[in-house]
Each structure stands twice: as structure tokens, then as C-alpha cells.
Write an enzyme that holds these catalytic residues in place. Structure first.
Site, short mmCIF file in Angstrom:
data_model
loop_
_atom_site.label_atom_id
_atom_site.label_comp_id
_atom_site.label_asym_id
_atom_site.label_seq_id
_atom_site.Cartn_x
_atom_site.Cartn_y
_atom_site.Cartn_z
N HIS A 338 49.77 16.38 29.66
CA HIS A 338 51.14 16.80 29.37
C HIS A 338 51.22 17.28 27.92
O HIS A 338 50.84 16.56 26.99
CB HIS A 338 52.11 15.65 29.60
N ALA A 339 51.69 18.49 27.71
CA ALA A 339 51.69 19.10 26.38
C ALA A 339 52.54 18.29 25.41
O ALA A 339 53.67 17.90 25.72
CB ALA A 339 52.20 20.53 26.45
N HIS A 368 56.64 26.50 21.90
CA HIS A 368 57.53 25.34 21.90
C HIS A 368 56.89 24.18 21.12
O HIS A 368 57.52 23.58 20.24
CB HIS A 368 57.83 24.91 23.33
N GLU A 369 55.65 23.83 21.46
CA GLU A 369 55.00 22.68 20.82
C GLU A 369 54.77 22.92 19.33
O GLU A 369 54.91 22.01 18.52
CB GLU A 369 53.69 22.36 21.53
N HIS A 372 57.59 21.94 17.18
CA HIS A 372 57.58 20.54 16.73
C HIS A 372 56.72 20.40 15.48
O HIS A 372 57.11 19.75 14.50
CB HIS A 372 56.99 19.64 17.82
N GLU A 396 63.35 19.63 20.17
CA GLU A 396 62.91 20.37 21.34
C GLU A 396 63.35 21.83 21.29
O GLU A 396 62.70 22.71 21.87
CB GLU A 396 63.45 19.71 22.61
N HIS A 496 58.05 11.69 32.05
CA HIS A 496 58.96 11.05 31.12
C HIS A 496 59.50 9.73 31.64
O HIS A 496 59.84 8.84 30.86
CB HIS A 496 60.10 12.01 30.78
N TYR A 506 66.09 17.24 26.20
CA TYR A 506 65.69 18.54 26.76
C TYR A 506 66.90 19.34 27.22
O TYR A 506 66.92 20.58 27.11
CB TYR A 506 64.70 18.32 27.90
#
Length: 597
Positions: A338-339, A368-369, A372, A396, A496, A506
């Protein structure tokens, strides 16, 4: 999804009795909180490193070590939270006061005071996440096993109803063995939360947003009502087109079977775009095909994401990022694919953990990552208490805001596309993005709506699965493809839930990214349709974004929002602005057809 050393820490409100006889001073309070944040930082870093090892080398030993260190960090936090009670009512300077408030509101899971129960809870959470990471479907013995990546590929690409159903039921079986542990997890998590003054663990989660838990729940309802008409239009159109493909498997006016929407959890529907694409309105390109045509590998995929942030004025990622990250699924061991994005030392040891595939979805996920990671680095000079997003929805949203700038013009600039298609192709592109973003909105609500009700006792264990599907039908208009019972535990088939990660963030991110995009596009001087605006290469947009990122959690999220968007209120109208041409088109297509379920 971001992972940080203090990942087990989120906000808590607590009414704690004062324990000191002599009135404490503001100087004592400052010393206490400064000592607490430094010690918790060290413990959090240790726990974060152990979690990294556990996710990359799934064994009983790594799970045990990670559980022990997580427990140590959580127990220390609980201890500091309880000790902070003696400073309630003391007049403090603004910085110390906010640090103290965040400490008192700082857990996503509070272990009970009893050491055995505390150890049991951390062991259970670690084991559930490990069980998820090891999950496989073996139809005909060990040699036939398929992991989540394999099964997700079938769901995304196959158009054979039998294959889709088998992949869906095969993966969802991974949840059933977690049911007993999950029931105990709820009991122990609630006990820990109540010892800190909360009604239950869900109330603890809802307290982390600079507003009362009840106000936060109402805020989500308000935002959902803003966007619900757009979702209903999209759902009706997709249902009609899937019925053309699958016939009676898809009802004319009821919920859509969950295995037919191109995603294991029916949370994003972009993989069924080829089945629902409007005639003569294709977006004119496919990102996956563009990447494969140019022989792009995993490293270049990540470089594209890094390059976008660099174009806005951010420094490149450190060399250690490239040396220590996990980019590909190893052949010799199980890992949690999971990323997720990590700042292992809470300063500059930034890492990405992801099993990259050369797809359009992973191209977006990387952006997206990395959002972060760049956010983590932007606030790394703040005191440890403030090294977090303004709220978890902000964290997020940042990377997804960048992804909204992945327009045809951007793809031309980075050499993936020869020329941008005409604006007449935008309906196809907007529909594709709506299948990802708009389709996700109700799912983003359901996960925590279900858990909040579980924690409060409104949903008892004997109705876990039943109510899960009732909520998914109510909000999403989907249904399980086969009969389900309480012998199943379908929530556990979602990472999750298995990993104790709150999910409201999210939903908030889906709202905020469009609000951010609209504001930054205006800062960049874009006057065209919002869906055609890209901030790539615009230094002014980068400065405005960075000004918000650097704040971390040092101020309430309303002030951070004002810094980037000029308003203190979350507003879903930016989504409606972005998809306005599509909404008009969908309503034309749905004329005379049932809408809703």
C-alpha cells in the site's frame, strides 16, 4: 497516505482531573511540554523505523518488535497526556498553549492503563495489518496464489463477470479471519479512549479538527450535500452504461454490483472508463500508453513527480530518498505494498514505499505521495509538536492538488504528449477524472461513518457486515455481488480498517484539493476553464503553496486554509466549478432515465 514517526498520534480531547496540589507556573508548563515533545519525538522515530522494517520484512519477529515500540510510544504519550492535566487553567503563551492542546489531543489509539491490555491492543493492531499484507487468494493450492496486486489487476482490466466475481470474493475473504481480533480491538481502543475522558474511540478521532466532534460531523454532512447532486448524476450515467455491457447483472434503478466498477473496493471507477466513455469525446490519450511508449521505468515515474515540485521552486528530494525507499515489490518476501510516504527521522529522511507499476493510476499516486514528502520537509524546522499537516486532510490534498495540474498541456511540456488535444475532448477527460474523484466522495465518508458507529456501539458485532453494506448502499449506491453474512468481515479487506488508519482525511482531501487548485490557479493567472489550468512551473503558485506547507500544524487549519485559499471555510463549490461542463452533459445523457437507487 503519509506515515510519520508519530503516526500513532492524532488529536484527543480529554477532561482530566488536576493532580497537583501547588499551583503550577507557566515556566513549569513550558518546560514540561518542551521535554515531552522531544522525548516523544525520539520514541516516535524509533517506532517509525520499526514500522518501516515491519512493512518491508513481514515476519512474526518484525511485527512483535514494531508492536513493542509502538506500544512504548503510545504509553509514553498517554502518560504525558495525563500529566498535562495539572497545567489546565494555567495562563500560557500562544505557542506553549497550542503545544499543550495538541498533546492533550494526540492519539489515534489510546492503550488501556492495564499493561496486559495495552500490550494486547498493540499486538492486535500489528497482527491485523500484517494479515492484510500477507493476504492472498489461492484457488487451487499454493501454486495458484494471487496477491492483492494480481487480483486488483483482474478487477481493473477484466470484463468477464465470472473472473471479476472470483477476484472480488477471493480478496474479500482476507477480512474474515480478522473479525475476532477486530472485535477485541474495538473493546480495548474504546477502553483506552474512555480512560482519557472520551465517550469512545470514534469521538477521539473526530476531536482532531480544531472544532467540537459534533461540529466536525456536521461539517462533513454539509460538504457532502454540496456535491451529492453531482455524484447522483455520475452514478446514474455509469449504471446505465454498465447495464448495456452486463445486462441484467446491473439493475436499471438499483445499486450497482461492487465488482463491476473496476476497483476492488468500488472506491474509484476510472478503470471502467472504456466501458462508459462518451462517443467521439475520448480525451485523446492514455497516460499508461504514453509512459510505455517512451519506455518509462519506475525511477523516471518518480522523477516526473519530483520535477513538478522542483518547477514550483522546491528543492529536489535528498539522495537518501533514492537509496532507502521501496519502489518495487521484492521477489523474496512479503511486503505491505500500500503506497505510503515516510519521514523516518521527522527531519529529512524522506522515503516512499510503493510497488510501482507503469500505469496512469500509479503516475498520479506518485505525485500524491510525494506531496506528503514535500509537505513533511517544508515543516521540518517547526517544533516537533507542529510537524504535521494543518489537518490530516491537508496532508492528503497537497499531492492531489499537483495531480490536478497534470493537464494535456503539462504532458506536452514534459515530453510525454506530442500535442494537446482540442478542448472539445474535455468531456472525456472530465468524465475520467470524475470516475476517480467524484466517485470516491461517498466512499470517503463510509469508512469512518461505519467505524464511528462501531466504536459508539450503535453497530454491534453481530451486525458489522450487514451495516457495512447498508451504509455503502445508502451513500454509494453499490451492493455486494454475492450474498454476504456475518461470517464475512468485508471492512477488513480495506487496508485502513485493518491498520487503524482514520479515513475522514481522504474525504476532506478530495474537497480541499479542488479548493487549493482553484486558488493556486488564480494565483498563477489562469483565466480559462478550471480543468485546463496547470500551475506547473509557476513560482508564484509555488510560493503560496509553500507558505501554507511551512506552517505545519502551528496554527489552526482555518488559518492555513486562509493562507492558500483566502477563506477560513472548506468549500466544495470548487468541485462543482471544475466539473460544471460534465454535470451539464451528464444531465443531458440521463434525461428520462432513473437517477438514484
Amino acid at each position: 497516505m503519509q506515515i510519520r514517526p508519530l503516526a500513532c498520534l492524532a488529536l484527543v480531547t480529554a477532561a482530566l482531573a488536576r493532580g497537583a496540589a501547588a499551583p503550577p507556573t507557566s515556566a513549569e508548563a513550558k518546560k514540561f511540554i518542551d521535554d515531552a515533545e522531544q522525548k516523544l519525538l525520539v520514541l516516535g522515530v524509533d517506532a517509525g523505523r520499526a514500522d518501516w522494517v515491519k512493512d518491508n520484512f513481514i515476519t512474526d519477529d518484525t511485527e512483535a518488535v514494531a508492536a513493542k515500540l509502538d506500544q512504548r510510544a503510545i504509553d509514553a504519550t498517554v502518560d504525558y497526556v495525563k500529566k498535562s492535566a495539572r497545567f489546565q487553567g494555567v495562563k500560557l503563551d500562544p505557542v506553549t498553549a497550542r503545544k499543550m492542546a495538541l498533546l492533550r489531543l494526540s492519539l489515534t489509539i489510546a492503550t488501556p492503563a492495564d499493561p496486559k491490555e495495552s500490550e494486547e491492543l498493540t499486538r492486535i493492531t500489528s497482527e491485523m495489518e500484517g494479515a492484510y499484507g500477507r493476504g492472498k487468494y489461492c484457488a487451487n493450492g499454493p501454486d495458484s496464489c494471487k496477491n492483492l496486486d494480481d487480483l486488483s489487476k483482474i478487477i481493473a482490466e477484466s470484463r468477464d463477470p465470472k473472473a471479476l466475481l472470483e477476484a472480488w470474493t477471493g480478496w474479500h475473504a482476507v477480512g474474515a479471519p480478522m473479525r475476532r481480533d477486530f472485535i477485541r480491538y474495538v473493546e480495548l481502543a474504546n477502553k483506552g479512549a474512555r480512560q482519557l475522558g472520551f465517550a469512545d474511540n470514534g469521538a477521539m478521532w473526530r476531536s482532531q479538527y480544531d472544532m467540537a466532534p459534533e461540529a466536525f460531523a456536521k461539517e462533513l454532512d454539509r460538504l457532502w450535500e454540496q456535491v451529492r447532486p453531482l455524484y447522483l448524476s455520475l452514478h446514474a450515467y455509469v449504471r446505465a452504461r454498465l447495464r448495456e455491457k452486463y445486462g441484467e447483472l446491473v439493475p436499471a434503478s438499483g445499486p450497482i454490483p461492487a465488482d463491476l466498477l473496476g476497483d476492488m473496493w468500488a472506491q474509484e471507477w476510472d478503470n471502467v472508463y472504456p466501458l462508459v466513455a462518451p462517443a467521439n469525446a475520448d480525451q485523446g490519450y492514455d497516460v499508461a500508453e504514453l509512459l510505455k511508449k517512451r519506455n518509462v521505468d519506475w525511477r523516471q515515474m518518480v522523477k516526473y513527480g519530483e520535477g513538478f515540485f522542483v518547477s514550483l521552486g522546491f528543492a529536489p528530494l535528498p539522495q537518501t530518498f533514492w537509496e532507502r525507499s521501496l519502489f518495487l515489490r521484492p521477489r523474496d518476501r512479503d511486503v505491505v505494498c500500500h503506497a505510503s510516504a515516510w519521514d523516518v527521522d521527522a527531519v529529512n529522511d524522506l522515503r516512499l514505499k510503493m510497488c510501482i507499476q507503469i500505469t496512469g493510476e500509479d503516475f498520479l499516486t506518485i505525485h500524491h505521495e510525494l506531496g506528503h514528502n514535500f509537505y513533511q520537509r517544508a515543516y521540518n524546522t517547526q517544533p516537533p509538536s507542529f510537524r504535521n499537516g494543518a489537518n490530516d486532510g491537508f496532508h492528503e490534498a497537497v499531492g492531489d492538488t499537483i495531480a490536478l495540474s497534470i493537464t494535456p498541456e503539462y504532458l506536452v511540456k514534459i515530453g510525454l504528449l506530442d500535442h494537446a488535444p482540442d478542448a472539445s475532448k474535455d468531456i472525456g477527460g472530465l468524465l475520467h477524472r470524475a470516475l476517480e474523484k467524484v466517485a470516491f466522495l461517498p466512499f470517503g465518508l463510509v469508512i469512518d461513518q461505519w467505524r464511528w458507529k462501531v466504536f459508539s456501539g450503535e453497530i454491534p458485532p453481530e451486525k458489522y457486515n450487514q451495516t457495512w453494506w447498508e451504509l455503502r448502499e445508502k451513500y454509494q449506491g453499490i451492493a455486494p455481488p454475492v450474498g454476504r453474512s456475518e461470517a464475512d468481515f468485508d471492512p477488513g479487506a480495506k487496508y485502513h480498517v485493518a491498520a487503524n488508519v482514520p479515513y475522514a482525511r481522504y474525504f476532506l482531501a478530495d474537497i480541499l484539493q479542488f479548493q487549493f487548485h482553484r486558488a493556486l490557479s488564480q494565483a498563477a493567472g489562469c483565466t480559462g476553464p478550471l480543468n485546463r489550468c496547470s500551475i506547473y512551473g509557476n513560482q508564484e503558485a509555488g510560493r503560496r503553496l509553500n507558505a501554507m506547507l511551512q506552517m505545519g500544524e502551528s496554527r489552526p487549519w482555518q488559518e492555513a486554509l486562509e493562507k492558500i485559499a483566502g477563506t477560513r471555510e472548506m468549500d466544495a463549490s470548487a468541485i462543482l466549478d471544475y466539473f460544471a461542463p460534465l454535470k451539464k452533459w451528464l444531465d443531458e445523457q440521463n434525461a428520462g432515465k432513473p437517477v438514484g437507487w
